[in-house]
Motif scaffolding. Sequence first.
Motif: not given
Length: 309
Positions: A175-178, A180-182, A185-191, A204-206
Amino acid sequence: MISLINLRGIRSAVTPAVLMLCLGAGNAPAQNTTAPPVDAERSKQEKIYQARGELRLEGYVIDRSMSAYVRALPAGFAQALANLGPEERWLDIGAGQGMAILDYYSPEYDPRQAGRRERQIKKGRAVAMSIEDRRTPRWQQTAETLEPKQLQYVFGKPLREYSTEELGHFQLITDVIGGFSYTENLSLFMEKVLSLLTVNGTFYTVSQDVRNEAGSNKPHYAGEPFLSQIRNATGNDIGICAWLKQISCVEVSCDYKGDWIPPLETYRIRKTCNNVAVPPLKIEHYVAGTPPERVFLLANPAPAPAAKP
């Protein structure tokens, strides 16, 4: 200096304060003194996603190449891609036109140059994910040269709305500025990301313009906050890296790239077991942009069950 060619968060879809992040050129973004309603910002963000042609903001990048991925992501990405076996799978979130994946399948791209074992000749399987359909004729031409389902493109909804049955499992996710950056709900995204990874698979992300792991940096733009923050109960920004390291069943490494504009923090997240637990976050502040400005709060953990007598 290296740039991802993104814009610092755009505060208003009507009067956007735009900064071109190309080799540090441009003017600082306008100050924002009030927090706009989240619903209004969601509507603006949707317009950014759906814009076409001349209406698409320059900062909304849809054509990052493989070389851009290799430069931006942690050093292990090229090796992980090189080691991807013919039946193993790569998911690229926020892929846009899928240029990095198309570069991977091009005859000119020799994964052995990145350390891949020579006996592995056939390349792995790849899925590009985007909110909108950005495929080009090159995508269709490449797909026609590959086996069925070796190359796939999914679009139309965010990651959280896909089921595991729809997508399957992956050994590699990028995820390159996808998302993860947008995401709001970051916790749900990581789940969701970790549910799609196989054990020993890697994400791999940034993030750009965030508090680094050492806490040694300041926001890139004078008078502006970090682009994404995670605040604890006392209101302090603990940084994204510290939050990622609270997730169970993962091994996390973070690397700060201060020579990028704006500076990047990169993350390598390897899943070590299936009993994943992600510390919950709730959104406190969200301003549409490319990517948006976000503040998350660490939610209060549920009280531990009382010990039985």
